[in-house]
Design a protein around this motif. Structure first.
Motif, mmCIF file in Angstrom:
data_model
loop_
_atom_site.group_PDB
_atom_site.id
_atom_site.type_symbol
_atom_site.label_atom_id
_atom_site.label_comp_id
_atom_site.label_asym_id
_atom_site.label_seq_id
_atom_site.Cartn_x
_atom_site.Cartn_y
_atom_site.Cartn_z
ATOM 1 N N HIS A 174 20.953 41.597 78.190
ATOM 2 C CA HIS A 174 21.535 42.929 78.269
ATOM 3 C C HIS A 174 22.511 43.238 77.137
ATOM 4 C CE1 HIS A 174 20.414 42.215 82.637
ATOM 5 N NE2 HIS A 174 19.628 43.170 82.211
ATOM 6 N N ALA A 175 22.562 42.366 76.145
ATOM 7 C CA ALA A 175 23.415 42.614 74.981
ATOM 8 C C ALA A 175 22.778 41.968 73.754
ATOM 9 C CB ALA A 175 24.823 42.058 75.198
ATOM 10 N N VAL A 176 23.035 42.562 72.600
ATOM 11 C CA VAL A 176 22.666 41.951 71.322
ATOM 12 C C VAL A 176 23.949 41.553 70.613
ATOM 13 C CG1 VAL A 176 20.504 43.221 71.101
ATOM 14 C CG2 VAL A 176 22.597 44.203 70.158
ATOM 15 N N HIS A 177 23.834 40.644 69.652
ATOM 16 C CA HIS A 177 25.033 40.195 68.958
ATOM 17 C C HIS A 177 24.719 39.945 67.491
ATOM 18 C CE1 HIS A 177 22.955 36.444 69.873
ATOM 19 N NE2 HIS A 177 23.682 35.842 68.945
ATOM 20 N N GLY A 178 25.758 39.841 66.691
ATOM 21 C CA GLY A 178 25.629 39.579 65.269
ATOM 22 C C GLY A 178 26.975 39.151 64.706
ATOM 23 N N ARG A 179 27.102 39.171 63.379
ATOM 24 C CA ARG A 179 28.344 38.769 62.725
ATOM 25 C C ARG A 179 28.432 39.436 61.358
ATOM 26 N NH1 ARG A 179 27.113 34.266 60.356
ATOM 27 N NH2 ARG A 179 27.104 35.564 58.483
ATOM 28 N N THR A 180 29.640 39.833 60.981
ATOM 29 C CA THR A 180 29.841 40.446 59.677
ATOM 30 C C THR A 180 29.830 39.389 58.574
ATOM 31 O OG1 THR A 180 32.242 40.299 59.951
ATOM 32 C CG2 THR A 180 31.181 42.365 60.614
ATOM 33 N N ALA A 181 29.643 39.835 57.346
ATOM 34 C CA ALA A 181 29.636 38.935 56.194
ATOM 35 C C ALA A 181 31.051 38.417 55.915
ATOM 36 C CB ALA A 181 29.099 39.665 54.963
ATOM 37 N N PHE A 182 31.128 37.257 55.267
ATOM 38 C CA PHE A 182 32.428 36.700 54.911
ATOM 39 C C PHE A 182 32.268 35.800 53.696
ATOM 40 C CE2 PHE A 182 30.398 33.757 57.685
ATOM 41 C CZ PHE A 182 30.952 32.504 57.531
ATOM 42 N N ARG A 183 33.381 35.304 53.182
ATOM 43 C CA ARG A 183 33.369 34.485 51.976
ATOM 44 C C ARG A 183 33.892 33.078 52.297
ATOM 45 N NH1 ARG A 183 35.317 39.360 49.914
ATOM 46 N NH2 ARG A 183 37.468 38.626 49.944
ATOM 47 N N PRO A 184 32.978 32.154 52.593
ATOM 48 C CA PRO A 184 33.410 30.796 52.904
ATOM 49 C C PRO A 184 33.963 30.089 51.666
ATOM 50 C CG PRO A 184 31.141 31.212 53.617
ATOM 51 C CD PRO A 184 31.524 32.312 52.707
ATOM 52 N N ALA A 185 34.842 29.138 51.898
ATOM 53 C CA ALA A 185 35.373 28.312 50.812
ATOM 54 C C ALA A 185 34.604 26.996 50.684
ATOM 55 C CB ALA A 185 36.853 28.022 51.048
ATOM 56 N N TYR A 186 33.904 26.593 51.741
ATOM 57 C CA TYR A 186 33.170 25.324 51.767
ATOM 58 C C TYR A 186 34.098 24.157 51.416
ATOM 59 C CZ TYR A 186 29.255 28.588 51.665
ATOM 60 O OH TYR A 186 28.384 29.631 51.946
ATOM 61 N N ASP A 187 35.287 24.183 51.980
ATOM 62 C CA ASP A 187 36.280 23.153 51.670
ATOM 63 C C ASP A 187 36.830 22.467 52.918
ATOM 64 O OD1 ASP A 187 37.743 25.187 52.795
ATOM 65 O OD2 ASP A 187 39.229 25.322 51.169
ATOM 66 N N GLY A 188 36.119 22.593 54.058
ATOM 67 C CA GLY A 188 36.580 21.963 55.288
ATOM 68 C C GLY A 188 37.452 22.844 56.151
ATOM 69 N N THR A 189 37.775 24.070 55.688
ATOM 70 C CA THR A 189 38.644 24.962 56.464
ATOM 71 C C THR A 189 37.887 26.170 57.020
ATOM 72 O OG1 THR A 189 39.297 26.338 54.563
ATOM 73 C CG2 THR A 189 40.586 24.333 54.985
ATOM 74 N N ASP A 190 36.580 26.232 56.809
ATOM 75 C CA ASP A 190 35.809 27.412 57.202
ATOM 76 C C ASP A 190 35.653 27.545 58.712
ATOM 77 O OD1 ASP A 190 35.262 28.500 54.658
ATOM 78 O OD2 ASP A 190 33.668 27.034 54.327
ATOM 79 N N ARG A 191 35.290 28.735 59.105
ATOM 80 C CA ARG A 191 35.017 29.082 60.505
ATOM 81 C C ARG A 191 34.033 28.088 61.118
ATOM 82 N NH1 ARG A 191 30.853 32.513 62.910
ATOM 83 N NH2 ARG A 191 31.668 33.836 64.591
ATOM 84 N N TRP A 192 34.319 27.701 62.368
ATOM 85 C CA TRP A 192 33.476 26.742 63.077
ATOM 86 C C TRP A 192 33.440 27.147 64.537
ATOM 87 C CZ3 TRP A 192 34.678 20.730 63.017
ATOM 88 C CH2 TRP A 192 33.651 20.046 63.683
ATOM 89 N N ILE A 193 32.250 27.399 65.046
ATOM 90 C CA ILE A 193 32.086 27.661 66.474
ATOM 91 C C ILE A 193 31.068 26.682 67.035
ATOM 92 C CG2 ILE A 193 32.677 30.098 66.234
ATOM 93 C CD1 ILE A 193 29.712 30.734 66.673
#
Length: 331
Positions: free
Chosen positions: A276-295
């Motif tokens: 009953h819902a769709v989902h997505g995510r906006t673009a972003f600029r990862p650093a690829y240095d161990g501090t990036d978003r993690w879910i």
């Protein structure tokens, strides 16, 4: 319908962590035991405000998405990995898996696709450099609104997404759009077209030919069930008639208008009703240095199929070869 937000009181958070301590199996090496322990721990939770909210959500008596804030987290978190999790030289739990599974098991049975993430029951989602421009959760471009694993034999009933580490730039925003709200903005003719078998997936192995290109056989996107309309939606879909194309464009616009934004922080758990819902995510600029978003994420079915907890992703046959090759890129 707006996202319902529930903030956990400290004593509720502590009770969750205590209950999750019963889950000792490794989700990456002993998935069946992990899921069984999660189900047992979820059933033992005290009946309180949180369990009442979860049970209403599981029975689809409330909103199509639910955000729980203040979920207990491990004291220390490893650095965000650089490569695809299931291909790491050593796969170790991050420490949040039990509490994610505990809440998820209150909604349904944790399961996995054989072809995804090494068939891990807990999926780790963070940016991978080789996937930077690929339309996938491990990429960094816009992840457009979609139904998870649509047109598979076993699409998830629910998704549970737990924020381990937020995007330090604040750009990676999760989007959720209520299907019924979006459909209400369409005309009866547009909704009728969505119920017709007018939609195909481009694929190199298709049995149908649309405008000189191989595709899957035409299918409807919208089905009616007792608990409301169910949409299976992906931007890979193409319409084979003008009426279907107009309905698809109207649907995309309506879903975008109804989309709500959630910036997942550490300890934020987003539950999504995938029917009953769709989902997505906006673009972003990862650093690829161990501090990036993690879910971390679990997929949930109300009932497991007879084949067990690991099922095939039949939708793989719908993917163009170049897309599959892109996802297979090494880190």
């Amino acid at each position: 319908m707006p996202i319902t937000v529930v903030g956990l009181a400290p004593h509720t958070s502590a009770a969750l962590w205590q209950a999750a301590s019963q889950i000792r199996a490794d989700p990456y090496t002993d998935g069946d035991a992990f899921a069984q322990q999660a189900r047992t721990a979820a059933a033992s939770l005290p009946e309180d405000g949180l369990t009442a909210v979860l049970d209403r959500f599981a029975s689809r008596q409330g909103p199509s998405s639910l955000l729980i804030r203040g979920v207990p987290m491990p004291e220390a978190l490893p650095r965000t990995p650089a490569g695809s999790f299931h291909r790491l030289p050593e796969v170790r739990p991050a420490g949040a898996e039990p509490v994610l599974a505990l809440v998820g098991a209150r909604l349904g049975e944790i399961f996995a696709y054989r072809e995804w993430d090494g068939a891990h029951l807990v999926q780790n989602r963070y940016p991978v450099a080789s996937h930077h421009n690929v339309q996938t959760a491990s990429g960094a471009n816009d992840l457009v609104l979609h139904t998870e694993a649509c047109f598979t034999a076993y699409p998830p009933d629910f998704l549970a997404l737990l924020g381990l580490r937020p995007d330090p730039t604040g750009q990676a925003v999760t989007l959720v759009s209520d299907i019924a709200q979006a459909l209400a903005q369409l005309t009866p003719a547009e909704r009728g077209a969505l119920r017709e078998p007018l939609f195909v997936f481009p694929t190199d192995r298709g049995s149908y030919n649309h405008e000189g290109r191989r595709t899957t056989e035409p299918v409807p996107l919208l089905k009616d069930r007792a608990d409301g309309p169910v949409l299976e939606y992906s931007t890979l879909i193409t319409a084979i008639t003008a009426a279907g194309a107009a309905a698809l464009a109207a649907l995309e616009e309506a879903l975008g208008r109804c989309a709500q934004s959630v910036l997942l922080g550490a300890g934020d758990l987003l539950l999504i009703d995938n029917c009953h819902a769709v989902h997505g995510r906006t673009a972003f600029r990862p650093a690829y240095d161990g501090t990036d978003r993690w879910i971390q994420r679990v997929l949930l079915l109300r009932r497991l199929p007879s084949g067990g907890r690991v099922v095939p992703d039949t939708r793989l046959a719908h993917y163009p070869t170049e897309y599959i090759k892109a996802l297979a890129l090494p880190a």
